[in-house]
Design an enzyme around this catalytic site. Structure first.
Site, PDB file in Angstrom:
ATOM      1  N   HIS A  99       3.440   6.969  48.633  1.00  0.00           N
ATOM      2  CA  HIS A  99       2.575   5.436  48.717  1.00  0.00           C
ATOM      3  C   HIS A  99       3.862   5.493  47.857  1.00  0.00           C
ATOM      4  O   HIS A  99       4.096   4.857  46.781  1.00  0.00           O
ATOM      5  CB  HIS A  99       1.522   5.179  47.652  1.00  0.00           C
ATOM      6  N   ASP A 102       2.727   5.382  43.940  1.00  0.00           N
ATOM      7  CA  ASP A 102       3.241   6.825  43.919  1.00  0.00           C
ATOM      8  C   ASP A 102       4.604   6.811  42.924  1.00  0.00           C
ATOM      9  O   ASP A 102       4.384   7.263  41.530  1.00  0.00           O
ATOM     10  CB  ASP A 102       3.275   7.970  44.428  1.00  0.00           C
ATOM     11  N   GLU A 266      -5.417  15.656  59.176  1.00  0.00           N
ATOM     12  CA  GLU A 266      -5.989  16.394  57.317  1.00  0.00           C
ATOM     13  C   GLU A 266      -7.282  17.060  57.807  1.00  0.00           C
ATOM     14  O   GLU A 266      -7.969  16.911  58.124  1.00  0.00           O
ATOM     15  CB  GLU A 266      -6.160  15.458  56.280  1.00  0.00           C
ATOM     16  N   ASP A 294      -2.107  16.705  57.421  1.00  0.00           N
ATOM     17  CA  ASP A 294      -2.099  16.716  56.200  1.00  0.00           C
ATOM     18  C   ASP A 294      -3.081  18.469  55.728  1.00  0.00           C
ATOM     19  O   ASP A 294      -3.809  18.286  56.327  1.00  0.00           O
ATOM     20  CB  ASP A 294      -2.992  15.675  55.696  1.00  0.00           C
ATOM     21  N   ASP A 305     -14.116  15.037  49.532  1.00  0.00           N
ATOM     22  CA  ASP A 305     -12.513  15.422  49.836  1.00  0.00           C
ATOM     23  C   ASP A 305     -12.301  15.833  48.700  1.00  0.00           C
ATOM     24  O   ASP A 305     -11.683  15.282  47.573  1.00  0.00           O
ATOM     25  CB  ASP A 305     -12.160  13.701  50.224  1.00  0.00           C
ATOM     26  N   ASP A 307      -9.893  17.779  49.243  1.00  0.00           N
ATOM     27  CA  ASP A 307      -8.164  17.873  48.850  1.00  0.00           C
ATOM     28  C   ASP A 307      -7.881  19.388  47.844  1.00  0.00           C
ATOM     29  O   ASP A 307      -6.562  19.581  46.871  1.00  0.00           O
ATOM     30  CB  ASP A 307      -7.395  17.277  47.808  1.00  0.00           C
ATOM     31  N   ASP A 337      -1.056  17.500  51.175  1.00  0.00           N
ATOM     32  CA  ASP A 337      -1.822  16.614  50.573  1.00  0.00           C
ATOM     33  C   ASP A 337      -3.366  17.112  49.370  1.00  0.00           C
ATOM     34  O   ASP A 337      -4.404  17.437  49.721  1.00  0.00           O
ATOM     35  CB  ASP A 337      -2.774  16.000  51.568  1.00  0.00           C
TER      36      ASP A 337
HETATM   37  C1  XUL Z   1      -6.778  10.199  51.151  1.00  0.00           C
HETATM   38  C2  XUL Z   1      -5.294  10.560  52.335  1.00  0.00           C
HETATM   39  C3  XUL Z   1      -4.540   9.897  51.212  1.00  0.00           C
HETATM   40  C4  XUL Z   1      -3.897  10.051  52.396  1.00  0.00           C
HETATM   41  C5  XUL Z   1      -2.372   8.996  52.733  1.00  0.00           C
HETATM   42  O1  XUL Z   1      -8.181  11.235  51.063  1.00  0.00           O
HETATM   43  O2  XUL Z   1      -5.305  12.129  53.105  1.00  0.00           O
HETATM   44  O3  XUL Z   1      -3.661  10.940  50.543  1.00  0.00           O
HETATM   45  O4  XUL Z   1      -2.898  10.879  52.828  1.00  0.00           O
HETATM   46  O5  XUL Z   1      -2.554   7.862  52.126  1.00  0.00           O
HETATM   47 CO    CO Z   2      -4.050  12.581  53.715  1.00  0.00          CO
END
Ligand code: XUL
Ligand code: CO
Length: 435
Positions: A99, A102, A266, A294, A305, A307, A337
């Site tokens: 992004h 970032d 994702e 992702d 979430d 991650d 991600d």
């Molecule tokens: C948020 C997410 C983000 C996107 C990119 O849950 O997955 O990191 O992948 O904005």
């Molecule tokens: Co994502």
């Protein structure tokens, strides 16, 4: 060279028997899977935000990581980039994703933020050249700053809409300049908390108007990458508009954008939507909008979430099975991600998390390829639908029959269908043979 990863060797493929923690057991970029190099199948990317920008906060606690590049200013942004490229090299990943926020410090004004971004593009471009690292996708952070608290494109304030659009332009420009293969739009705060202050109809139209501008701009500047929307059902807002793959497709279709935009699916978001990852992938493939993934792992109990890094091989196998069945990635790839747990403080943790995730994906890919090459699953699936090859059955689908004709057909043929087994356990046993 920085000394952040001092003492950590480049990760190489040593095979499943190695005792070396800093080695790939299954990921071998050169190994051919269904006639294609594993690296070209998986197309791994590191996510800049989790690995280099996130500081370890959770809702109850602040920063846990202490990285030498944390802080403001261009010097630290450059140091962060130096370390990031060192990690890409240690892992041998072909891509990264970012992004704007970032990689560049926030400026005091919009113009300063964009010029910081441009300066960072100037800085990382030559690094990409020198290391052969590509940009899988770029994106805009339209959700962290307080100006975006009520959304970006769907904000009730047209000034925020304008600010978001101008930011999108700068990020598409940056992605284009760096040869990005895709541009991703996750609808960060495109959603709402309460209907009491929300006009759903208006917000959908705003969202579509912005997406139309993005599509037009892509064509205008000749950006050849794929535009991707990333579905997510909740978090940060209670009701996110891009709930899941089918919802996104409905939105694209409603506004005539289904040929312009695909999806970035994702794993964790699929789980939050009450789906499996493979469901979302199969749906995207079926709708012709499967773009990229992702990869991560969500906790099945948490409701938010998490991650986490992927480590569940059977899940990866079913995911890559859908991807391979759809013909594999074109511009898309496998973006991590995924973030460390906030207690995993050491530079080694960052490397091993990615290396382990890459190995889990590689094992999943190999199992998926074996399932597909063997063909047993597809044979059983085809057998289940074989009745549709018959002449009467074809007529039923091609408009040759109405309900009255079906009534006559059932009576004449004396139909009394006998249910047949769905063979689920047999199929599950079959899958386990490849893992
Ligand atoms: C948020 C997410 C983000 C996107 C990119 O849950 O997955 O990191 O992948 O904005
Ligand atoms: Co994502």
């Amino acid at each position: 060279m920085t000394d952040f990863f001092a003492g950590i060797p480049k990760i190489a493929h040593e095979g499943p028997e190695t005792a070396n923690e800093f080695a790939f057991r299954h990921y071998d970029p050169e190994e051919l899977v269904m006639g294609k190099r594993m690296e070209d199948h998986l197309r791994f990317a590191v996510a800049y935000w989790h690995s280099f920008a996130w500081q370890g906060q959770d809702p109850f606690g602040g920063q846990t990581f202490q990285r030498p590049w944390f802080g403001d200013g261009m010097d630290l942004a450059r140091l962060k980039a130096d370390v990031a490229f060192e990690m890409f090299d240690i892992l041998g990943v072909p891509f990264f994703c970012f992004h704007d926020l970032d990689i560049r410090p926030e400026g005091a004004t919009f113009a300063e933020s964009v010029s910081n971004l441009d300066a960072m593009v100037d800085y990382v471009g030559p690094k990409m050249e020198a290391t052969g690292t590509g940009l899988l996708w770029g994106t805009a952070n339209l959700f962290t700053h307080r100006r975006f608290m009520a959304g970006a494109a769907t904000n009730p304030d047209p000034d925020v809409f304008a600010y978001a659009g101008a930011t999108l332009k700068s990020c598409i420009d940056a992605t284009h300049r760096l040869g990005g293969q895709n541009y991703v739009m996750w609808g960060g705060r495109e959603g709402y908390e309460t209907l009491l202050n929300t006009d759903l109809t208006r917000e959908a139209e705003q969202f579509a108007a912005m997406l139309r501008m993005v599509v037009d701009y892509k064509h205008k500047i000749g950006f050849a990458g794929t535009l991707l929307i990333e579905p997510k059902p909740q978090e940060p807002t209670k009701h996110q508009y891009d709930y899941d793959v089918q919802t996104v497709y409905g939105f694209l279709k409603r506004f005539g954008l289904e040929d312009e935009v695909k999806v970035n699916v994702e794993q964790g978001h699929a789980i939050l939507a009450g789906h499996s990852f493979e469901h979302e992938l199969a749906m995207a493939a079926s709708l012709g909008i499967l773009g990229s993934i992702d990869i991560n792992r969500n906790d099945y109990q948490s409701g938010w979430d998490t991650d986490q890094f992927p480590n569940n091989v059977p899940e990866m196998a079913l995911a890559y099975y859908e991807i391979l069945k759809a013909g594999g990635f074109t511009t898309g790839g496998t973006n991590f991600d995924a973030k460390l747990r906030r207690q995993s403080l050491d530079p080694e943790d960052l490397i091993l998390a990615h290396a382990g995730g890459m190995d889990a994906c590689a094992r999943g890919l190999k199992a998926a390829a074996a399932m597909l090459e063997d063909g047993a699953l597809e044979r059983l699936r085809a057998e289940r639908y074989a009745g549709w090859e018959g002449a009467e059955a074809r007529k039923m689908l091609s408009g040759g029959y109405g309900l009255e004709d079906l009534d006559a057909y059932v009576r004449q043929a004396g139909l009394d269908p006998e249910p047949r087994s769905g063979r689920q356990e047999r199929l599950e046993n079959l899958v386990n043979r490849y893992l």
